[in-house]
Design a protein around this motif. Sequence first.
Motif, PDB file in Angstrom:
ATOM      1  N   TRP A  96      25.146  45.064  78.609  1.00 48.93           N
ATOM      2  CA  TRP A  96      26.321  45.661  79.588  1.00 48.93           C
ATOM      3  C   TRP A  96      27.428  44.885  79.925  1.00 48.93           C
ATOM      4  O   TRP A  96      28.569  45.257  80.149  1.00 48.93           O
ATOM      5  CB  TRP A  96      25.236  45.621  80.986  1.00 48.93           C
ATOM      6  N   ILE A  97      27.383  43.561  79.288  1.00 58.26           N
ATOM      7  CA  ILE A  97      28.591  42.637  79.429  1.00 58.26           C
ATOM      8  C   ILE A  97      29.321  43.192  78.340  1.00 58.26           C
ATOM      9  O   ILE A  97      30.674  43.100  78.500  1.00 58.26           O
ATOM     10  CB  ILE A  97      28.213  41.180  79.428  1.00 58.26           C
ATOM     11  N   GLY A  98      28.991  43.451  77.185  1.00 55.51           N
ATOM     12  CA  GLY A  98      29.742  44.046  76.095  1.00 55.51           C
ATOM     13  C   GLY A  98      30.529  45.161  76.454  1.00 55.51           C
ATOM     14  O   GLY A  98      31.666  45.379  76.163  1.00 55.51           O
ATOM     15  N   ALA A 125      29.546  42.520  68.382  1.00 53.92           N
ATOM     16  CA  ALA A 125      28.979  41.275  68.876  1.00 53.92           C
ATOM     17  C   ALA A 125      27.880  41.734  69.618  1.00 53.92           C
ATOM     18  O   ALA A 125      26.856  40.766  69.586  1.00 53.92           O
ATOM     19  CB  ALA A 125      30.084  40.618  69.760  1.00 53.92           C
ATOM     20  N   SER A 126      27.680  42.786  70.141  1.00 60.11           N
ATOM     21  CA  SER A 126      26.372  43.140  71.071  1.00 60.11           C
ATOM     22  C   SER A 126      25.506  43.465  69.914  1.00 60.11           C
ATOM     23  O   SER A 126      24.271  43.061  70.167  1.00 60.11           O
ATOM     24  CB  SER A 126      26.833  44.726  71.671  1.00 60.11           C
ATOM     25  N   ALA A 127      25.788  43.716  68.876  1.00 56.95           N
ATOM     26  CA  ALA A 127      24.441  43.744  67.692  1.00 56.95           C
ATOM     27  C   ALA A 127      24.113  42.533  67.308  1.00 56.95           C
ATOM     28  O   ALA A 127      23.097  42.038  67.027  1.00 56.95           O
ATOM     29  CB  ALA A 127      25.072  44.715  66.587  1.00 56.95           C
ATOM     30  N   VAL A 145      28.771  50.735  73.896  1.00 52.71           N
ATOM     31  CA  VAL A 145      29.785  51.827  73.787  1.00 52.71           C
ATOM     32  C   VAL A 145      29.978  52.832  74.862  1.00 52.71           C
ATOM     33  O   VAL A 145      31.063  52.998  75.307  1.00 52.71           O
ATOM     34  CB  VAL A 145      29.537  52.551  72.188  1.00 52.71           C
ATOM     35  N   ILE A 146      28.842  53.379  75.245  1.00 52.64           N
ATOM     36  CA  ILE A 146      28.873  54.287  76.121  1.00 52.64           C
ATOM     37  C   ILE A 146      29.489  53.749  77.706  1.00 52.64           C
ATOM     38  O   ILE A 146      30.299  54.401  78.200  1.00 52.64           O
ATOM     39  CB  ILE A 146      27.511  55.128  76.459  1.00 52.64           C
ATOM     40  N   LEU A 147      28.908  52.565  77.796  1.00 50.95           N
ATOM     41  CA  LEU A 147      29.405  51.980  79.293  1.00 50.95           C
ATOM     42  C   LEU A 147      30.666  51.554  79.246  1.00 50.95           C
ATOM     43  O   LEU A 147      31.700  51.816  79.941  1.00 50.95           O
ATOM     44  CB  LEU A 147      28.577  50.892  79.591  1.00 50.95           C
TER      45      LEU A 147
END
Length: 362
Positions: A96-98, A125-127, A145-147
């Motif tokens: 969510w931060i990403g 980075a999230s991955a 990506v979606i958020l």
Amino acid sequence: MLRWARLATLATLSMTVLTSLVMPGVGLLREPDPLLVVLGALGIVLFAAAQAGVLYAAVTPAVDPGLRRRIFAAATVASVPLAGPLAVPDWQTWAWIGGSVVATAPMLTTRRWPALTVMAAAPPASAGVALWAGDQVRPYVAITVILGLSTLTISGLQVWLWNLLIEAQEGRAAQARLAAVEERLRFARDVHDVLGHDLSVIALKAELAERLVSLAPEKAAQEAADLRRVAADALTNLRAAVHGYREVDLAAQLTAVAQVLRSSGVRCTVTGPDRELPREVAVQLATVLREATTNILRHSTAGWCEIVITGTRMTVTNDGAGQAVPDRHSSGLHGLRERLAEVGGALRTSVEGDVFHLEVTL
């Protein structure tokens, strides 16, 4: 209008910050380790605060966003070890931060490629956080990506509209300055055309008279007389030129003022006199009308204006009244009051909320 637009934009952008607090905050509720909860809360709050600073700077022209960009970068990096391990594998906290990083990246800089680079770096980075925390990669990347794209669509549109408003305001101010410059240039050209020839003749005859004083006194006297005549004609021509500027057709002036205001985005309603006014009255009203129009364009954020002339009384009303400081090179309304007092007139002004009233009585 600009103030309310800015507040609306900030309110919309605050939803982005709220997302950065609430959605990662769910991980705090699902994390059993008290130490991780404390560290995670610190990382989430630091990131949200840094993000709020960046978004505030995006709609505040006077604020330099440079320091806020560096703070945001530091808070984003710090959030990885602080909030990354929260509630794994029950909740993808850092994803969510990403997503918030993706949504905030275009507000970090006006340059396209650095912003796109940050946006492109957020999903990998999230991955990486998912692999480091031992969680599944796909949910992390999908959330980021979606958020990020959905939030960017909303907040980016608001910032874009805000920038359009700023550009329109700057264009209106530039238009007012350009109109004043053009008027000064036109007057300068007219004065040059009127006086250029006469002053050249005066200079030549003065030089000739100076040379003839000792050689031919009678001829020098004749040249001096011609010099005085040419100077008198030049003064007459100058007065005629200035008089031509003062002799203003009030109806034409009202039409011109309405066109200028409307072209600057101000809705303008004009009610002219029902009969022809005396010359002195028309000149005084036209002078006040020009000053009032200049004040509207330069010192207000008006969206509408109403001009009404009834007999020897004129009222000018507009919204967007501000606390502008008068130009030190202009006498402004104070000078108009003194001028009107000389002919038995009066000028009164008042402000009711955001509405400015100007009334002239002759």
